[in-house]
Design a protein around this motif. Structure first.
Motif, PDB file in Angstrom:
ATOM      1  N   UNK A   1       0.826  -1.206   0.000  1.00 45.48           N
ATOM      2  CA  UNK A   1       0.000   0.000   0.000  1.00 45.48           C
ATOM      3  C   UNK A   1       0.861   1.257   0.000  1.00 45.48           C
ATOM      4  N   UNK A   2       1.930   1.254   0.806  1.00 43.27           N
ATOM      5  CA  UNK A   2       2.845   2.397   0.851  1.00 43.27           C
ATOM      6  C   UNK A   2       3.541   2.582  -0.488  1.00 43.27           C
ATOM      7  N   UNK A   3       3.932   1.477  -1.116  1.00 39.90           N
ATOM      8  CA  UNK A   3       4.591   1.554  -2.412  1.00 39.90           C
ATOM      9  C   UNK A   3       3.641   2.099  -3.475  1.00 39.90           C
ATOM     10  N   UNK A   4       2.425   1.576  -3.523  1.00 38.42           N
ATOM     11  CA  UNK A   4       1.441   2.039  -4.500  1.00 38.42           C
ATOM     12  C   UNK A   4       1.134   3.519  -4.287  1.00 38.42           C
ATOM     13  N   UNK A   5       0.929   3.918  -3.038  1.00 35.36           N
ATOM     14  CA  UNK A   5       0.642   5.317  -2.726  1.00 35.36           C
ATOM     15  C   UNK A   5       1.784   6.225  -3.197  1.00 35.36           C
ATOM     16  N   UNK A   6       3.015   5.824  -2.924  1.00 31.13           N
ATOM     17  CA  UNK A   6       4.167   6.644  -3.285  1.00 31.13           C
ATOM     18  C   UNK A   6       4.322   6.728  -4.802  1.00 31.13           C
ATOM     19  N   UNK A   7       4.158   5.620  -5.495  1.00 33.43           N
ATOM     20  CA  UNK A   7       4.259   5.633  -6.962  1.00 33.43           C
ATOM     21  C   UNK A   7       3.174   6.531  -7.563  1.00 33.43           C
TER      22      UNK A   7
END
Length: 144
Positions: A104-110
């Motif tokens: 979730x953190x990766x998707x949000x950041x991307x």
């Protein structure tokens, strides 16, 4: 050390004794280090997941993050370990509470980076997760 498993299938991530299993004799020299993982496959797979809802991440590099102040350049490492000098980067950093929140953190950041009209872009170098005192920190290397 490189493990051919996704991080959610590795027990003990973030536990210093797991990251430094064969380094017990160097415990005092490495006491200020931070546990870290690098995920060479996760960025490309997350982009594919945004497109077709499939996700597979197989390689996880685990170890210790040693800052310049740790002065550990002269340490002879066991065979399973290798020293990787990470070049200086700017990072997009996102903090989260547990490894379950990584994707979730990766998707949000991307998504955040994709929606910015900025001079900074994802470099393609492996994202890293550092275990800080009160949270985990996702670092995505950027280029300008």
């Amino acid at each position: 050390m490189r493990l051919y498993k996704a991080p959610e299938h590795i027990k003990g991530l973030g536990d210093e004794s797991y990251h430094a299993m064969q380094l017990a004799c160097l415990q005092t020299r490495l006491r200020r280090s931070t546990t870290i993982i690098a995920l060479p496959d996760i960025l490309a797979d997350r982009i594919n997941a945004l497109n077709n809802e499939s996700f597979h991440s197989y390689r996880t590099d685990i170890g210790l993050y040693l800052s310049d102040t740790d002065n550990a350049q002269d340490i002879a490492l066991p065979v399973l370990y290798r020293r990787v000098d990470i070049p200086t980067h700017y990072y997009a950093c996102t903090c989260f509470d547990s490894l379950a929140g990584l994707y979730g953190a990766l998707t949000h950041t991307i998504m955040y980076l994709l929606n910015r009209q900025d001079v900074w872009h994802v470099s393609g170098h492996p994202p890293q997760v550092l275990w800080k005192a009160n949270h985990l920190e996702l670092r995505i290397p950027l280029i300008g």
